[in-house]
Design a protein around this motif. Sequence first.
Motif, PDB file in Angstrom:
ATOM      1  N   VAL A 104       0.844  -1.196   0.000  1.00 16.81           N
ATOM      2  CA  VAL A 104       0.000   0.000   0.000  1.00 16.81           C
ATOM      3  C   VAL A 104       0.878   1.244   0.000  1.00 16.81           C
ATOM      4  O   VAL A 104       1.984   1.262   0.546  1.00 16.81           O
ATOM      5  CB  VAL A 104      -0.966  -0.022   1.208  1.00 16.81           C
ATOM      6  N   GLY A 105       0.372   2.254  -0.692  1.00 15.02           N
ATOM      7  CA  GLY A 105       1.086   3.523  -0.754  1.00 15.02           C
ATOM      8  C   GLY A 105       0.127   4.687  -0.584  1.00 15.02           C
ATOM      9  O   GLY A 105      -1.091   4.505  -0.510  1.00 15.02           O
ATOM     10  N   VAL A 106       0.685   5.897  -0.506  1.00 20.00           N
ATOM     11  CA  VAL A 106      -0.130   7.096  -0.332  1.00 20.00           C
ATOM     12  C   VAL A 106       0.162   8.073  -1.456  1.00 20.00           C
ATOM     13  O   VAL A 106       1.316   8.250  -1.850  1.00 20.00           O
ATOM     14  CB  VAL A 106       0.151   7.757   1.040  1.00 20.00           C
ATOM     15  N   ARG A 107      -0.877   8.666  -1.986  1.00 18.26           N
ATOM     16  CA  ARG A 107      -0.724   9.738  -2.965  1.00 18.26           C
ATOM     17  C   ARG A 107      -0.933  11.067  -2.249  1.00 18.26           C
ATOM     18  O   ARG A 107      -2.020  11.364  -1.775  1.00 18.26           O
ATOM     19  CB  ARG A 107      -1.743   9.575  -4.089  1.00 18.26           C
ATOM     20  N   LEU A 108       0.134  11.830  -2.179  1.00 17.80           N
ATOM     21  CA  LEU A 108       0.039  13.121  -1.486  1.00 17.80           C
ATOM     22  C   LEU A 108      -0.468  14.185  -2.444  1.00 17.80           C
ATOM     23  O   LEU A 108       0.011  14.283  -3.574  1.00 17.80           O
ATOM     24  CB  LEU A 108       1.413  13.564  -0.989  1.00 17.80           C
ATOM     25  N   LYS A 109      -1.387  14.980  -1.984  1.00 18.63           N
ATOM     26  CA  LYS A 109      -1.805  16.137  -2.778  1.00 18.63           C
ATOM     27  C   LYS A 109      -0.739  17.217  -2.640  1.00 18.63           C
ATOM     28  O   LYS A 109       0.059  17.225  -1.703  1.00 18.63           O
ATOM     29  CB  LYS A 109      -3.140  16.671  -2.277  1.00 18.63           C
ATOM     30  N   ASN A 110      -0.811  18.143  -3.576  1.00 18.10           N
ATOM     31  CA  ASN A 110       0.187  19.198  -3.638  1.00 18.10           C
ATOM     32  C   ASN A 110       0.258  20.075  -2.402  1.00 18.10           C
ATOM     33  O   ASN A 110       1.290  20.630  -2.054  1.00 18.10           O
ATOM     34  CB  ASN A 110      -0.172  20.091  -4.818  1.00 18.10           C
ATOM     35  N   ASP A 111      -0.879  20.231  -1.748  1.00 20.83           N
ATOM     36  CA  ASP A 111      -0.909  21.145  -0.602  1.00 20.83           C
ATOM     37  C   ASP A 111      -0.915  20.387   0.725  1.00 20.83           C
ATOM     38  O   ASP A 111      -1.205  20.969   1.769  1.00 20.83           O
ATOM     39  CB  ASP A 111      -2.114  22.090  -0.701  1.00 20.83           C
ATOM     40  N   GLU A 112      -0.606  19.092   0.679  1.00 22.15           N
ATOM     41  CA  GLU A 112      -0.559  18.334   1.933  1.00 22.15           C
ATOM     42  C   GLU A 112       0.875  18.252   2.434  1.00 22.15           C
ATOM     43  O   GLU A 112       1.802  17.989   1.667  1.00 22.15           O
ATOM     44  CB  GLU A 112      -1.130  16.926   1.719  1.00 22.15           C
ATOM     45  N   ALA A 113       1.039  18.469   3.723  1.00 26.36           N
ATOM     46  CA  ALA A 113       2.378  18.429   4.299  1.00 26.36           C
ATOM     47  C   ALA A 113       2.786  16.973   4.513  1.00 26.36           C
ATOM     48  O   ALA A 113       2.070  16.220   5.171  1.00 26.36           O
ATOM     49  CB  ALA A 113       2.398  19.184   5.620  1.00 26.36           C
ATOM     50  N   PRO A 114       3.934  16.591   3.960  1.00 22.21           N
ATOM     51  CA  PRO A 114       4.387  15.204   4.133  1.00 22.21           C
ATOM     52  C   PRO A 114       4.553  14.852   5.614  1.00 22.21           C
ATOM     53  O   PRO A 114       4.419  13.691   5.996  1.00 22.21           O
ATOM     54  CB  PRO A 114       5.751  15.187   3.434  1.00 22.21           C
ATOM     55  N   GLN A 115       4.828  15.857   6.433  1.00 19.25           N
ATOM     56  CA  GLN A 115       5.015  15.611   7.868  1.00 19.25           C
ATOM     57  C   GLN A 115       3.789  14.950   8.493  1.00 19.25           C
ATOM     58  O   GLN A 115       3.905  14.301   9.529  1.00 19.25           O
ATOM     59  CB  GLN A 115       5.320  16.928   8.611  1.00 19.25           C
ATOM     60  N   ALA A 116       2.618  15.105   7.851  1.00 17.11           N
ATOM     61  CA  ALA A 116       1.408  14.485   8.383  1.00 17.11           C
ATOM     62  C   ALA A 116       1.533  12.957   8.415  1.00 17.11           C
ATOM     63  O   ALA A 116       0.860  12.297   9.186  1.00 17.11           O
ATOM     64  CB  ALA A 116       0.195  14.900   7.543  1.00 17.11           C
ATOM     65  N   LEU A 117       2.406  12.417   7.574  1.00 12.52           N
ATOM     66  CA  LEU A 117       2.604  10.963   7.565  1.00 12.52           C
ATOM     67  C   LEU A 117       3.453  10.492   8.737  1.00 12.52           C
ATOM     68  O   LEU A 117       3.344   9.352   9.183  1.00 12.52           O
ATOM     69  CB  LEU A 117       3.270  10.527   6.257  1.00 12.52           C
ATOM     70  N   GLY A 118       4.311  11.382   9.217  1.00 14.23           N
ATOM     71  CA  GLY A 118       5.158  11.059  10.364  1.00 14.23           C
ATOM     72  C   GLY A 118       5.900   9.745  10.173  1.00 14.23           C
ATOM     73  O   GLY A 118       6.426   9.451   9.088  1.00 14.23           O
ATOM     74  N   GLN A 119       5.931   8.926  11.191  1.00 14.77           N
ATOM     75  CA  GLN A 119       6.663   7.659  11.143  1.00 14.77           C
ATOM     76  C   GLN A 119       5.970   6.628  10.249  1.00 14.77           C
ATOM     77  O   GLN A 119       6.544   5.587   9.943  1.00 14.77           O
ATOM     78  CB  GLN A 119       6.831   7.105  12.567  1.00 14.77           C
ATOM     79  N   ASP A 120       4.740   6.933   9.837  1.00 14.54           N
ATOM     80  CA  ASP A 120       4.039   6.024   8.936  1.00 14.54           C
ATOM     81  C   ASP A 120       4.809   5.791   7.635  1.00 14.54           C
ATOM     82  O   ASP A 120       4.566   4.803   6.943  1.00 14.54           O
ATOM     83  CB  ASP A 120       2.654   6.588   8.580  1.00 14.54           C
TER      84      ASP A 120
END
Lengths: 184, 560
Positions: free
Chosen positions: A50-66
């Motif tokens: 499984v992976g995540v598609r980040l939107k342009n305005d989403e902060a990658p930090q929201a994923l944290g240790q995930d």
Amino acid sequence: MALLQHGALQPNNWRFVGDDAAIPVDEPVTVSLKRWQAEGESLRGRNAPVGVRLKNDEAPQALGQDVHRLSLIEVEFPKFTDGRAFSQARILRDKLGYKGELRGIGTILRDQYLYMTRCGIDSVELPEDKSIDGYLAALKEFSAWYQPASDGRLTVIELRHPANANARRGGAPVVTASVAAHSA
Amino acid sequence: MYRYDEFDATIVRERVEQFRGQVARRLAGELTEDQFRPLRLKNGLYLQLHAYMLRIAIPYGVLSSRQVRKLAYIARRYDRGFGHFTTRQNIQFHWPQLPEVPDILQHLADVEMHAIQTSGNCIRNVTADQFAGVAADEVEDPRIWAEIVRQWSTFHPEFSYLPRKFKIAVTGAQDDRAAIRTHDIGLRLVKNDAGETGFEVWVGGGLGRTPILAVRCRAFLPKQHLLSYLEAILRTYNLLGRRDNIYKARIKILVQATGGEKFAQMVEEEWEKIKDGPLHLPQAEVDRIHRYFAPPAYETLPDIDPAFETAKLEHPEFARWARVNLVKHQVPGYAIVNIALKSEGGVPGDASADQMDLLAEVADAFSLGEVRITHHQNVVLPYVRKRDLFALWQRLKPAKLATSNLGFISDIIACPGLDYCNLANARSIPVAQRLSRHFGDPRKLDEIGELRLNISGCINACGHHHVGHIGILGVDKQGQEFYQVTVGGSSKEDASLGKIVGAAFSEDDIVPAIDTIINTYLANRTDRSERFLDYVRRAGVDPFKEALYGSAPARRTAAE
């Protein structure tokens, strides 16, 4: 869409699944950050990556240790002028220490491909019939780099002052083919 | 001055080849004009009204005589025999042919020059005080740091597709000649209480449609952290700057919307995480670059040179030039010479190929082979012995390079305007020419005293009209060229934005209007020591409104 990865055009067996669509059981999928945050546990319980598609305005930090639980993160280049994903990629690699596949999707121009790789992107989505010659050539257009980035390439400053670079890189000697070529 | 090492040379050479390939793809039809546009813009190539325009970087304004000769060669071989120096220490050629541009770049690379990032939404040519290294009021030489920033910003993989263009200026002096508060980032070398030198960092300045002066982001930044701090600012901007509206995309809008303090806090948070990483500047690299800017081998000379004093007494015109165009040098017996590219009736900032060759010649003969380009579109010879000044002046005068108007009303900043530029609403050059003729009399200039007049042909403000003591802005009124006037701007350490005096003037009325403004000032100033700018700050715009429009309320126009 196909993938440009490891210097060749490869089939893409990943699929993005929208927030309301059903998740297939045994197929690699990316989901939105929102869905990952809501359903992360069950998504990881499947038998497929499984992976995540980040939107342009989403902060990658929201994923944290995930990030360490993900096999793929996608960042978007909705048009060539929008360079937010370059910074998102660097944050994922340098700050969050993400080691998995980092994929650029959207408008992937050959003239931006080198910068994408410098920022830690290691695969990009391209149309299946696209010639990749230009992309591969673009990677060779430069051979020296002023800035430290996410690709670990030695910078011009490090090459100018190998002793400093040795210290910074934990004592591993900074002598490479490129240094040898430049000092020859 | 800085010289390329093998790495710098490699990067510039590889860029020439890369661009040659991009041009070939365009000419072969593999790229549409739309696809080619962002690529050419990254290399300073614009498509203007009549032809392509190539903008070449002059990093922090420093040129060797060899480089000046190369520019003269390019002007003759590929242009129509002249070049235009800009407010950002660049030079523009307005008539190159696309297939020849790669060859021009190769010529430039041969003398360690380039057009890298002179346009596009990336970090542009880094500018600095034109008197760097020779100014008497300098804390530290900004060129070292400007060169470090130049290298760091060149082909930055993360910051080449920013929301909008990004301009960095560096000064090391008390007197701000680099206009740092009108830049996206302004760096000023200062000493802290412990006597260490570091940077005061200003952020969020810019002119254009929404002129805003930069706010102070950090009072003191230790020098070894310069690049990590810049990276923190740029990353914050790249992620959060607006991309939905080109007119709100500059960092100034983000800083205003976020609030200066909050923005600074966000930058600090990012910086804390990266400051001790690979961007930490090794002292060895700072020292290496510093060596290129070591002071030249000055002669020990008396500060007063008898021959210079005698020449002034014998030649009043020379004496006037010396009084107006020379600036105090750090070293006794030397002078900093300003050469105004503002001859009466000339085009501000334009130099012919012959003039460039002469500049190279006098630089070799009198200034250790070095010249500087200023953001006021003039030229500086930084190392002239006072005893050579008269000989220098005699060489400059026949080439129309000895105009004595530095800092006066005819030392006009002007953009190319509608004569060349497809963005412009009105022509700038003819207005500048008429004003320079109108105020051509040296006695008149002396009577008016210090006055900065800046002209932009449109709201994009390339002519910095907002920060002129008098600013003129070209506007379009139902297809006619009109000119709006502001007073009270300044780009110096006391930076301010000009205020509009009222309705715009027609092409015929603009010179009389400026004349009225000057006469109003002359009639009402306390005495000669009250400069035009001082007077505007004391009296406001009302006396000008009254004189220009009478007691009737100023007409409202769309142009306002």
